[in-house]
Design a protein around this motif. Structure first.
Motif, mmCIF file in Angstrom:
data_model
loop_
_atom_site.group_PDB
_atom_site.id
_atom_site.type_symbol
_atom_site.label_atom_id
_atom_site.label_comp_id
_atom_site.label_asym_id
_atom_site.label_seq_id
_atom_site.Cartn_x
_atom_site.Cartn_y
_atom_site.Cartn_z
ATOM 1 N N THR A 161 0.444 -1.182 0.421
ATOM 2 C CA THR A 161 -0.436 0.030 0.029
ATOM 3 C C THR A 161 0.679 1.147 -0.170
ATOM 4 N N ALA A 163 -0.963 4.196 0.965
ATOM 5 C CA ALA A 163 -2.233 5.268 1.532
ATOM 6 C C ALA A 163 -2.593 4.839 3.048
ATOM 7 N N ASP A 187 -13.673 -3.222 8.453
ATOM 8 C CA ASP A 187 -13.501 -3.565 7.342
ATOM 9 C C ASP A 187 -12.862 -4.870 6.588
ATOM 10 N N ASN A 191 -6.782 -6.189 -0.300
ATOM 11 C CA ASN A 191 -5.742 -5.619 -0.092
ATOM 12 C C ASN A 191 -5.718 -4.304 -0.795
ATOM 13 N N PRO A 192 -5.487 -3.490 -0.766
ATOM 14 C CA PRO A 192 -5.801 -2.243 -2.034
ATOM 15 C C PRO A 192 -5.851 -2.216 -3.550
ATOM 16 N N ASP A 194 -4.665 -0.978 -6.531
ATOM 17 C CA ASP A 194 -3.439 -0.440 -6.789
ATOM 18 C C ASP A 194 -2.828 0.290 -5.729
ATOM 19 N N PRO A 195 -1.846 -0.617 -5.462
ATOM 20 C CA PRO A 195 -0.689 -0.393 -4.002
ATOM 21 C C PRO A 195 0.067 1.195 -4.508
ATOM 22 N N TYR A 202 -8.652 5.344 0.908
ATOM 23 C CA TYR A 202 -8.554 4.070 -0.393
ATOM 24 C C TYR A 202 -7.707 2.995 0.652
ATOM 25 N N ASP A 203 -7.338 3.288 1.706
ATOM 26 C CA ASP A 203 -6.756 1.947 2.666
ATOM 27 C C ASP A 203 -7.527 1.769 3.400
ATOM 28 N N ASP A 204 -8.506 0.886 4.606
ATOM 29 C CA ASP A 204 -8.902 0.992 5.452
ATOM 30 C C ASP A 204 -7.753 -0.039 6.685
ATOM 31 N N TYR A 207 -5.558 -5.875 6.092
ATOM 32 C CA TYR A 207 -4.792 -6.446 4.503
ATOM 33 C C TYR A 207 -4.974 -8.082 5.143
ATOM 34 N N ASN A 213 -3.261 -8.013 -5.476
ATOM 35 C CA ASN A 213 -4.280 -7.115 -5.219
ATOM 36 C C ASN A 213 -4.928 -7.032 -6.744
#
Length: 287
Positions: A161, A163, A187, A191-192, A194-195, A202-204, A207, A213
């Motif tokens: 990530t 983000a 959550d 995984n995000p 687009d890392p 964009y990221d909680d 993971y 991804n």
């Protein structure tokens, strides 16, 4: 504040984390589920950034409360004093479904310039989930972010990530006292996609290293891997990443960190090694 623990589980440990507003002073007193916790009774985590984060061992009163509840999603009251960004509650528990797994608690304020942690597996990886939750305070908007790169015995550094952080758990409120986030209840472990992308929404911070991804579906963990190494960097130099929490369905037998952790951090690390499950939840409050 919430927990989501299956009915009949045995609680092995419960820890409450409270962070101040990026070095404004020691986080104030907290009252969790009717029990008052003075700031002096918490342990001040060692930190490589300006933030003061305290951890309270709340096992003595949260264990009976959780074990006597109906299980599943439960609400617990929390109130705070002082200039505080929020709290995170981490509970390690055991039941039949957690047999053969591992849970690891790593805490302490990470260096914004970069820190590394390596997990060595008890046997080469064959299959199973590897959930990871990151906890961060004083993080807001798209310009404050932390990156995480993953290295395994089979794969060179690969970005998970770009983000992490951003106060999605604070409903993106632009105010000190609401700038905390942690992966946990509500959550998604996906995984995000687009890392390389930035963005607070964009990221909680939750993971699963057994997945890939949207850019590369190849799982971060491959059959035969004997370790996973995580490198965190905060390019904006203003996030307090104070916790990494792992829960896997396979056994992890060693943890190596760089820089070498302070004694307080390592004690928490060892306490987490034998635990067989974990649930995390966070609370944000404006002040």
């Amino acid at each position: 504040m919430q927990t989501d623990i299956p009915l009949g589980s045995v609680v092995l440990g419960a820890y409450l984390y409270s962070s101040d507003v990026f070095g404004s002073g020691v986080a104030g007193d907290v009252t969790l589920n009717g029990t008052f916790l003075s700031s002096a009774s918490g342990s001040l985590l060692p930190s490589s950034n300006p933030t003061h984060t305290r951890v309270y061992d709340v096992t003595s009163f949260m264990k009976p409360a959780i074990e006597s509840s109906a299980g599943g999603l439960q609400n617990w009251s929390i109130a705070e004093n002082g200039f505080t960004d929020g709290e995170v509650l981490v509970v390690a528990y055991q039941n039949a479904s957690t047999a053969g797994g591992s849970a690891i608690i790593l805490d302490g304020g990470l260096s914004t310039a970069g820190d590394t942690v390596r997990l060595d597996f008890a046997a080469p990886y064959t299959s199973g989930d590897a959930f990871m939750s990151l906890a961060s305070s004083f993080s807001f908007g798209d310009n404050q972010f932390t990156t995480i790169d993953v290295t395994t015995s089979s794969t060179a550094s690969r970005t998970l990530t770009s983000a992490a952080g951003g106060n999605d758990d604070g409903s993106f409120e632009n105010a000190n006292g609401a700038l905390i986030t942690a992966g946990g209840i509500g959550d998604s472990p996906l995984n995000p996609a687009d890392p390389s992308l930035h963005g607070a929404s964009y990221d909680d911070e939750f993971y699963n290293l057994a997945l890939g991804n949207g850019v590369d579906a190849t799982p971060f963990l491959q059959v035969g891997d004997t370790f996973v190494e995580l490198r965190t960097i905060n390019p904006s130099n203003d996030d307090n990443v104070f916790g990494l929490f792992f829960s896997s369905t396979f056994q992890i037998d060693d943890v190596v960190t760089s820089p070498v952790p302070e004694p307080e951090t390592y004690a928490m690390l060892l306490a987490g090694l034998g635990l067989l499950g974990f649930s995390a939840r966070r609370q944000k409050r404006s002040v």
